[in-house]
Write a protein that holds these residues in place. Structure first.
Motif, mmCIF file in Angstrom:
data_model
loop_
_atom_site.group_PDB
_atom_site.id
_atom_site.type_symbol
_atom_site.label_atom_id
_atom_site.label_comp_id
_atom_site.label_asym_id
_atom_site.label_seq_id
_atom_site.Cartn_x
_atom_site.Cartn_y
_atom_site.Cartn_z
ATOM 1 N N ARG A 70 78.131 71.748 69.357
ATOM 2 C CA ARG A 70 78.046 70.386 68.836
ATOM 3 C C ARG A 70 77.769 70.446 67.330
ATOM 4 N NH1 ARG A 70 74.238 66.132 67.784
ATOM 5 N NH2 ARG A 70 72.444 67.465 68.304
ATOM 6 N N PRO A 71 78.813 70.218 66.532
ATOM 7 C CA PRO A 71 78.550 70.166 65.084
ATOM 8 C C PRO A 71 77.614 68.998 64.787
ATOM 9 C CG PRO A 71 80.904 70.320 65.531
ATOM 10 C CD PRO A 71 80.235 70.046 66.830
ATOM 11 N N ILE A 72 76.566 69.247 64.060
ATOM 12 C CA ILE A 72 75.697 68.167 63.582
ATOM 13 C C ILE A 72 76.122 67.779 62.169
ATOM 14 C CG2 ILE A 72 73.334 67.486 63.035
ATOM 15 C CD1 ILE A 72 72.407 69.451 65.203
ATOM 16 N N THR A 73 76.476 68.775 61.352
ATOM 17 C CA THR A 73 77.158 68.482 60.090
ATOM 18 C C THR A 73 78.660 68.607 60.365
ATOM 19 O OG1 THR A 73 76.918 70.810 59.462
ATOM 20 C CG2 THR A 73 75.347 69.271 58.503
ATOM 21 N N LEU A 74 79.400 67.513 60.110
ATOM 22 C CA LEU A 74 80.858 67.596 60.241
ATOM 23 C C LEU A 74 81.435 68.255 58.989
ATOM 24 C CD1 LEU A 74 81.593 64.079 61.760
ATOM 25 C CD2 LEU A 74 81.029 66.230 62.912
ATOM 26 N N TRP A 75 80.755 68.012 57.860
ATOM 27 C CA TRP A 75 80.974 68.831 56.685
ATOM 28 C C TRP A 75 79.604 69.173 56.147
ATOM 29 C CZ3 TRP A 75 79.667 70.108 51.865
ATOM 30 C CH2 TRP A 75 80.451 71.083 51.239
ATOM 31 N N GLY B 152 92.853 60.420 68.124
ATOM 32 C CA GLY B 152 94.113 61.123 68.347
ATOM 33 C C GLY B 152 94.007 62.618 68.078
ATOM 34 N N GLY B 153 92.840 63.065 67.662
ATOM 35 C CA GLY B 153 92.652 64.493 67.415
ATOM 36 C C GLY B 153 92.562 64.787 65.927
ATOM 37 N N ASP C 86 89.651 71.467 62.418
ATOM 38 C CA ASP C 86 88.534 72.334 62.035
ATOM 39 C C ASP C 86 88.189 73.313 63.147
ATOM 40 O OD1 ASP C 86 86.864 69.808 60.042
ATOM 41 O OD2 ASP C 86 88.063 71.535 59.419
ATOM 42 N N VAL C 87 88.338 72.873 64.405
ATOM 43 C CA VAL C 87 88.067 73.770 65.524
ATOM 44 C C VAL C 87 89.050 74.936 65.485
ATOM 45 C CG1 VAL C 87 87.939 73.963 68.033
ATOM 46 C CG2 VAL C 87 87.102 71.903 66.898
ATOM 47 N N ALA D 115 89.904 80.604 64.685
ATOM 48 C CA ALA D 115 90.600 81.685 63.970
ATOM 49 C C ALA D 115 91.384 82.586 64.917
ATOM 50 C CB ALA D 115 89.596 82.505 63.159
ATOM 51 N N GLY D 116 92.042 81.971 65.879
ATOM 52 C CA GLY D 116 92.893 82.751 66.762
ATOM 53 C C GLY D 116 92.161 83.547 67.832
ATOM 54 N N GLN D 117 90.838 83.443 67.879
ATOM 55 C CA GLN D 117 90.089 84.207 68.885
ATOM 56 C C GLN D 117 90.373 83.700 70.292
ATOM 57 O OE1 GLN D 117 87.513 86.614 67.891
ATOM 58 N NE2 GLN D 117 88.473 86.384 65.900
ATOM 59 N N ALA D 118 90.666 82.402 70.388
ATOM 60 C CA ALA D 118 90.991 81.812 71.686
ATOM 61 C C ALA D 118 91.848 80.593 71.415
ATOM 62 C CB ALA D 118 89.706 81.409 72.420
#
Lengths: 298, 89, 392
Positions: free
Chosen positions: C287-292, C316-317, C322-323, C328-331
């Motif tokens: 759960r990001p608490i800071t979105l930036w 709409g996504g 950012d996800v 980074a391609g890990q999943a």
């Protein structure tokens, strides 16, 4: 030998690079609140004349260490570097709301905006009207030359019918471009406005009258009486596409015929156009006489 | 045949002019009530002509009031001067 | 100019009291020292304005009902220039109007706190990418409920002053209007330097008068950035704020499926995941608490050990971008949210329901089709013949 009262033919050129020893200075080079007399305005621009007037007024009224300026966007924005005044730079049209925020946080300060007609009457019309209607105790100063000067001379809401600008090359046409907004007169109608005046800098007499308007506006703000507004018609020979020397005449004969000079509202009383014309005629004669006799305050 | 006559011009005041700051707008010329300012023929470092003062100044400061470039300082003499002016007619 | 927290008698609440989220956020602002607010009514932000209007005068503050959102941010700009703690806010549409000012206020380095009581989560891009021009970033804090909001609002005023940069609180209809039992108590933060950049008129005529500006100009005789210099200064400052990242994670140790969610919907996601764990499913959340600054590191670590990552958003996504960067391609990253609001478009939609949320997470976890988003079948766009082929 005769002493002459008529303008004498040109005599020898006198030395003017050093101050005379046996004389008293009656007017100094620049206001104390102006850090430098140098600026980048065009030759013949009317805006620096206004800069002198309100800075002198603030000094004379002893209001300097309470004063905060909020500057809009236009040619005059560059004055922000030479005004020795605590200052907030605002966006185009947005100075009155910024001034509101400053004054509400610092009610004992003297807050004034400095805006052009493109800034105030086009982009920021809503801001200045609401600020006046709310009676915010700030002074909005309008430099009205009837053009967007900084972008090269385009029509604004105060340009007059027939005025040629870069986007009204055949002259402003009422059918196509509509009519000018007489912002000073509009604001005088609002109950929140305590003192509303329109000055001009087309000649020395007008300059002297305009100085008094600034004094009255700042005095009114200092008393806490409500919103104050000083509009000043200024020359912009570059934006008007005329020779510099024709600036004052063009100002008087075009903008000056539509946006009438004078104190538009004093002590809650709105002055009629007839009253303004009568006052202007009387004061013009008075100023001319005073200057001929040796000075406005001689 | 021309004649040269002289008369005295009362000069109550004077100005200093910062000619290097002047931008040659010439607004001071018509603004001066006694008409004692004329534009130079020389130019300053920026290439502008600048005003020059002749006898008859009253120290009214009209020039200062209309000058956009803060070129003037205005003075009034403690005792008005009388300057002899030669006129060729 | 004194701007540190000031006692606000009658504003703080020491015994738990039921109040709507809007009021909680406003009380938290005032105990943090906020003394100026300007706003324009707009659902679901309006109550924030109402509470400021009622409570600020009690502590000698000022709340102005501005003639539009554009003037509201201008007024806050002026108040901030004097060194006061000030805020403004609206919902997404109103913040759209304020964007030019937001950009310039950031370059002028003013510590504005902005409330977006959003009509959903579709203002994520506006908040984190900015709708304004130029290079700027705002720290964005997304509370999951009113009690966290009370903490994050106070953090916002501190971070804004610490970095001389705006901070945005990303709220929504649910947060604004749901009543929760909360306490509002002042949090102490480390001391900050005095605001000697502020202007109050006292330096006028001294030769050292101050300027608050985004244009990089300065008074003659004083240091001047110039416009390019100021932009460069701001650009080099932005990455330094990334150390303020905050995130909450749970059940990640052996999670096969990781769900990323923010704000009030995240609380539904956390609850669903807790239930799924009780049933033996290896799911976890970030759960990001800071979105930036976005918690890219936390997402990467979670993705590294997982088989799949889902982005749950009521939109709409947008956060999914950012996800994906974080993973980074890990999943592989999948979108498991959708647009769901009420009929008016202002509030909470049918999809925000524990049963629905659980079904979506389970579908992702078990490799099945995502359940349809309520309404998409009826209102979904039907591609037209002339749009079938790409234009080359």
């Amino acid at each position: 030998m005769t002493t002459t009262s008529a303008p004498p033919p040109p005599g020898p050129i006198l030395e003017t690079s050093t101050a005379p020893a046996d004389a008293r200075r009656v007017e100094q080079l620049k206001p104390d609140l102006l850090l430098s007399p140098e600026h980048h305005m065009c030759p013949g621009c009317g805006e620096p004349l206004v800069l002198r007037l309100f800075l002198e007024a603030i000094e004379e009224l002893g209001l300097a260490t309470r004063s905060i300026a909020v500057v809009g966007i236009g040619c005059y924005t560059s004055f922000s570097g030479s005004m020795d005044v605590d200052l907030v730079q605002a966006l185009h049209g947005r100075a009155p709301s910024v001034a509101t925020g400053v004054k509400r946080m610092l009610p004992d300060s003297i807050v004034f905006t400095l805006q052009g007609d493109g800034d105030m009457v086009n982009e920021g019309l809503q801001e200045v009207i609401h600020t006046a209607a709310r009676g915010e105790k700030v002074t909005c100063i309008l430099l009205n030359n009837g053009v967007f000067g900084e972008t090269g001379g385009h029509m604004t809401a105060t340009s007059v019918i027939g005025q040629r600008t870069k986007n009204t090359l055949d002259g402003r046409d009422a059918d196509y471009h509509g009519y000018p907004i007489l912002i000073g007169d509009l604001i005088a109608q609002l109950e929140g406005a305590a003192y509303v005046a329109r000055g001009s800098v087309h000649n020395a007499g007008a300059v002297a009258r305009t100085k008094k308007m600034f004094r009255r506006a700042f005095e009114t703000q200092a008393r806490g009486d409500g919103f104050t507004f000083v509009e000043v018609l200024t020359m912009c020979p570059t934006g008007w596409f005329i020779p510099t020397v024709e600036g004052p005449g063009y100002l008087h004969d075009t903008l000056g015929e539509v946006h009438i000079m004078g104190e538009l509202k004093v002590d809650g009383v709105v002055h009629t156009t007839e009253q303004l014309h009568a006052e202007n005629a009387a004061r013009a004669a008075e100023m001319e006489a005073k200057l001929a006799a040796g000075g406005i305050d001689a | 045949m021309s004649a040269v006559s002289g008369h005295v011009v009362k000069t109550r005041g004077t100005v200093t002019i910062d000619v290097e700051t002047c931008k040659g707008c010439e607004l001071c010329i018509p603004a001066c009530p006694p008409k004692v300012l004329t534009m130079s023929t020389a130019v300053n470092r920026k290439g502008y002509r600048y005003p020059e003062l002749h006898p008859g100044c009253t120290g009214c400061a009209a020039c200062l009031m209309v000058c956009p470039d803060f070129c003037f300082e205005v003075f009034r003499f403690n005792t008005p001067r009388e300057l002899e002016v030669e006129v060729t007619s | 100019m004194s701007t540190t927290t000031v006692d606000a008698p009658g504003i703080a609440v020491t015994e738990r009291r039921l109040m709507e989220g809007s009021e909680a956020l406003v009380r938290a602002s005032i105990v943090a020292g906020c003394r100026f607010f300007a706003g324009y009514p707009m659902t679901p932000f309006t109550e924030v304005l109402e509470h400021f209007a009622r409570l600020l005068p009690e502590v000698g503050g000022v709340c102005i009902n501005a003639e539009s959102e554009l003037e509201a941010v201008g007024m806050a700009w002026g108040a901030l220039s004097t060194g006061a703690r000030a805020a403004t806010g609206s919902t997404g549409q109103g913040l759209s109007l304020m964007q030019e000012s937001f950009s310039e206020i950031t370059v002028a380095e003013l510590p504005l706190v902005i409330f977006n009581m959003a009509r959903g989560q579709q203002d994520y891009f506006q908040a984190t990418r900015g709708g304004g021009h130029g290079d700027y970033r705002h720290i964005v804090l997304a509370p999951q409920d009113a009690q966290e909001g009370i903490e994050l609002v106070q953090l916002a005023f501190h971070l804004a002053d610490k970095w001389r940069n705006p901070v945005l609180i990303y709220g929504d209809y649910l947060l604004a209007h749901v009543q929760e039992a909360v306490t509002v108590e002042r949090i102490d933060f480390p001391e900050l330097p005095p605001k000697d950049w502020a202007v109050d008129g006292s330096r006028t005529g001294s030769g050292l008068s101050g300027t608050v500006t985004s244009l990089g100009v300065g008074k003659i005789g004083q240091f001047e950035f110039g416009q390019e210099g100021k932009y460069q200064y701001i650009a080099t400052k932005m990455p330094l704020m990334e150390r303020e990242v905050r995130v909450e994670t749970g059940y990640l140790d052996d999670a096969e499926t990781v769900v990323v969610a923010f704000g009030t919907p995240a609380k539904f996601v956390k609850y669903a995941i807790k239930q799924l764990r009780a049933d033996g499913h290896r799911v976890g959340y970030v759960r990001p608490i800071t979105l930036w600054p976005f918690p890219y590191d936390a997402v990467r670590e979670a993705a590294a050990g997982a088989r799949r990552v889902g982005s749950f958003e009521m939109s709409g996504g947008q956060m999914i971008d950012d996800v994906r960067i974080g993973a980074a391609g890990q999943a592989p990253v999948h979108f498991i949210g959708g647009v769901s609001t009420d009929q008016s478009g202002f509030g909470v939609g049918r999809m925000l329901d524990v049963v629905d949320v659980t079904a979506r997470i389970l579908a992702l976890h078990e490799g099945g089709e995502q359940p349809p988003v309520p309404g998409y079948e009826t209102y979904g766009y039907r591609i037209q013949p002339h749009q079938m082929e790409a234009t080359r």
